[in-house]
Design a protein around this motif. Structure first.
Motif, PDB file in Angstrom:
ATOM      1  N   LEU A  60       5.284  34.967  38.546  1.00 38.30           N
ATOM      2  CA  LEU A  60       4.040  35.155  39.150  1.00 38.30           C
ATOM      3  C   LEU A  60       3.685  33.975  39.995  1.00 38.30           C
ATOM      4  N   ASP A  61       4.055  32.760  39.683  1.00 41.53           N
ATOM      5  CA  ASP A  61       3.783  31.542  40.496  1.00 41.53           C
ATOM      6  C   ASP A  61       4.413  31.974  42.026  1.00 41.53           C
ATOM      7  N   ILE A  62       5.267  32.507  42.222  1.00 37.04           N
ATOM      8  CA  ILE A  62       6.249  33.019  43.447  1.00 37.04           C
ATOM      9  C   ILE A  62       5.713  34.124  43.771  1.00 37.04           C
ATOM     10  N   ASN A  63       5.572  35.538  43.087  1.00 33.79           N
ATOM     11  CA  ASN A  63       5.424  36.749  43.416  1.00 33.79           C
ATOM     12  C   ASN A  63       3.829  36.980  43.352  1.00 33.79           C
ATOM     13  N   HIS A  64       2.893  36.490  42.985  1.00 29.57           N
ATOM     14  CA  HIS A  64       1.521  36.918  42.800  1.00 29.57           C
ATOM     15  C   HIS A  64       0.889  37.667  43.712  1.00 29.57           C
ATOM     16  N   ASP A  65       1.411  37.318  44.937  1.00 26.13           N
ATOM     17  CA  ASP A  65       0.967  38.321  46.311  1.00 26.13           C
ATOM     18  C   ASP A  65       1.234  39.687  46.054  1.00 26.13           C
ATOM     19  N   LEU A  66       2.438  39.915  45.435  1.00 26.79           N
ATOM     20  CA  LEU A  66       3.028  41.253  45.637  1.00 26.79           C
ATOM     21  C   LEU A  66       2.591  42.073  43.968  1.00 26.79           C
ATOM     22  N   LEU A  67       1.903  41.293  43.207  1.00 29.05           N
ATOM     23  CA  LEU A  67       1.303  42.036  42.105  1.00 29.05           C
ATOM     24  C   LEU A  67       0.427  43.006  42.496  1.00 29.05           C
ATOM     25  N   GLN A  68       0.335  44.001  41.802  1.00 34.11           N
ATOM     26  CA  GLN A  68      -0.553  45.256  41.953  1.00 34.11           C
ATOM     27  C   GLN A  68      -1.347  45.681  40.791  1.00 34.11           C
ATOM     28  N   ALA A  69      -0.773  45.269  39.571  1.00 29.74           N
ATOM     29  CA  ALA A  69      -1.830  45.788  38.532  1.00 29.74           C
ATOM     30  C   ALA A  69      -0.711  45.357  37.254  1.00 29.74           C
ATOM     31  N   VAL A  70      -1.375  45.146  36.087  1.00 25.33           N
ATOM     32  CA  VAL A  70      -0.950  44.627  34.835  1.00 25.33           C
ATOM     33  C   VAL A  70      -1.146  45.542  33.779  1.00 25.33           C
ATOM     34  N   ALA A  71      -0.096  45.625  32.669  1.00 27.58           N
ATOM     35  CA  ALA A  71      -0.179  46.290  31.569  1.00 27.58           C
ATOM     36  C   ALA A  71       0.313  45.296  30.337  1.00 27.58           C
ATOM     37  N   ALA A  72      -0.222  45.192  29.220  1.00 33.72           N
ATOM     38  CA  ALA A  72       0.405  44.220  28.371  1.00 33.72           C
ATOM     39  C   ALA A  72       0.331  44.879  26.937  1.00 33.72           C
ATOM     40  N   SER A  73       1.388  44.342  26.243  1.00 36.27           N
ATOM     41  CA  SER A  73       1.629  44.575  24.855  1.00 36.27           C
ATOM     42  C   SER A  73       0.999  43.417  23.885  1.00 36.27           C
ATOM     43  N   GLY A  74       0.533  43.778  22.617  1.00 36.90           N
ATOM     44  CA  GLY A  74       0.391  42.945  21.602  1.00 36.90           C
ATOM     45  C   GLY A  74       0.326  43.377  20.260  1.00 36.90           C
ATOM     46  N   ASN A  75      -0.377  42.676  19.559  1.00 35.88           N
ATOM     47  CA  ASN A  75      -0.147  43.120  18.081  1.00 35.88           C
ATOM     48  C   ASN A  75      -1.608  43.098  17.665  1.00 35.88           C
ATOM     49  N   ARG A  76      -2.277  44.036  17.177  1.00 37.46           N
ATOM     50  CA  ARG A  76      -3.958  44.086  17.066  1.00 37.46           C
ATOM     51  C   ARG A  76      -4.226  42.996  15.949  1.00 37.46           C
ATOM     52  N   ASN A  77      -3.481  42.727  15.170  1.00 35.15           N
ATOM     53  CA  ASN A  77      -3.633  41.793  14.242  1.00 35.15           C
ATOM     54  C   ASN A  77      -4.236  40.365  14.622  1.00 35.15           C
ATOM     55  N   TRP A  78      -4.035  40.289  15.948  1.00 33.88           N
ATOM     56  CA  TRP A  78      -4.532  39.116  16.782  1.00 33.88           C
ATOM     57  C   TRP A  78      -5.903  39.208  17.149  1.00 33.88           C
ATOM     58  N   GLY A  79      -6.626  40.262  16.846  1.00 28.67           N
ATOM     59  CA  GLY A  79      -8.107  40.557  17.179  1.00 28.67           C
ATOM     60  C   GLY A  79      -8.412  40.444  18.709  1.00 28.67           C
ATOM     61  N   GLN A  80      -9.319  39.303  18.777  1.00 25.40           N
ATOM     62  CA  GLN A  80      -9.618  39.148  20.335  1.00 25.40           C
ATOM     63  C   GLN A  80      -8.406  38.857  21.050  1.00 25.40           C
ATOM     64  N   ASN A  81      -7.415  38.305  20.766  1.00 22.43           N
ATOM     65  CA  ASN A  81      -6.291  37.800  21.467  1.00 22.43           C
ATOM     66  C   ASN A  81      -5.304  39.041  21.659  1.00 22.43           C
ATOM     67  N   PHE A  82      -5.634  40.144  21.152  1.00 15.09           N
ATOM     68  CA  PHE A  82      -4.543  41.153  21.314  1.00 15.09           C
ATOM     69  C   PHE A  82      -4.414  41.428  22.638  1.00 15.09           C
ATOM     70  N   ALA A  83      -2.955  41.332  23.219  1.00 18.68           N
ATOM     71  CA  ALA A  83      -2.770  41.705  24.572  1.00 18.68           C
ATOM     72  C   ALA A  83      -3.406  40.656  25.581  1.00 18.68           C
ATOM     73  N   LYS A  84      -3.667  39.638  25.284  1.00 15.57           N
ATOM     74  CA  LYS A  84      -4.628  39.086  25.886  1.00 15.57           C
ATOM     75  C   LYS A  84      -3.967  38.431  27.286  1.00 15.57           C
ATOM     76  N   ALA A  85      -2.601  38.304  27.511  1.00 18.65           N
ATOM     77  CA  ALA A  85      -2.024  37.946  28.451  1.00 18.65           C
ATOM     78  C   ALA A  85      -2.340  38.810  29.767  1.00 18.65           C
ATOM     79  N   GLY A  86      -2.527  40.341  29.549  1.00 18.98           N
ATOM     80  CA  GLY A  86      -2.736  41.214  30.454  1.00 18.98           C
ATOM     81  C   GLY A  86      -4.241  40.708  31.044  1.00 18.98           C
ATOM     82  N   ARG A  87      -5.173  40.524  30.200  1.00 20.91           N
ATOM     83  CA  ARG A  87      -6.467  40.414  30.609  1.00 20.91           C
ATOM     84  C   ARG A  87      -6.608  38.779  31.496  1.00 20.91           C
ATOM     85  N   SER A  88      -5.820  38.101  31.066  1.00 14.64           N
ATOM     86  CA  SER A  88      -5.687  36.767  31.576  1.00 14.64           C
ATOM     87  C   SER A  88      -5.086  37.043  33.129  1.00 14.64           C
TER      88      SER A  88
END
Length: 132
Positions: A60-88
């Motif tokens: 992303l440091d190199i290609n963020h200008d072409l990023l259109q959207a994001v989807a993320a996987s995670g484990n619900r056991n992590w509560g609020q941090n579930f798939a948090k990379a997508g939100r970030s």
């Protein structure tokens, strides 16, 4: 629309494979610093306590200008941090968070993702202003 993904444990790779999409690229240690030449939707897992995986951040440091959207996987056991990379990523780069899914996703998750990718330009495309 090209789908670019990173799979730390194999869950995202299985998810993408099950979509049967053909215009895909996997981020690896070997290509995470390469420049893209077309817009893309990113699919990534989340590591640690909700962090973006380092190869994804390098990409992303190199290609963020072409990023259109994001989807993320995670484990619900992590509560609020579930798939948090997508939100970030969504917040940092001001792109839509299409969805979050657990591990390698359900059949419904696969269907929802394919629908969102297939209709992305209709649903999220920028409005063109017609001149008269």
């Amino acid at each position: 629309m090209k789908v670019v993904y990173f799979s730390f444990s194999g869950n995202v790779r299985r998810f993408i494979k099950r979509t049967e999409l053909t215009n895909v690229m996997e981020i690896t240690q070997n290509n995470c610093s390469e420049r893209m030449d077309e817009p893309f939707i990113l699919v990534t897992g989340t590591i640690g306590f909700g962090e973006v995986p380092p190869p994804v951040q390098s990409f992303l440091d190199i290609n963020h200008d072409l990023l259109q959207a994001v989807a993320a996987s995670g484990n619900r056991n992590w509560g609020q941090n579930f798939a948090k990379a997508g939100r970030s990523i969504s917040e940092r780069y001001q792109v839509p968070l299409l969805m979050k899914f657990e591990l390698h996703g359900t059949t419904n998750d696969i269907s929802e993702f394919k629908d969102k990718v297939g209709h992305f330009n209709e649903d999220y495309g920028r409005e063109e202003i017609q001149s008269y």
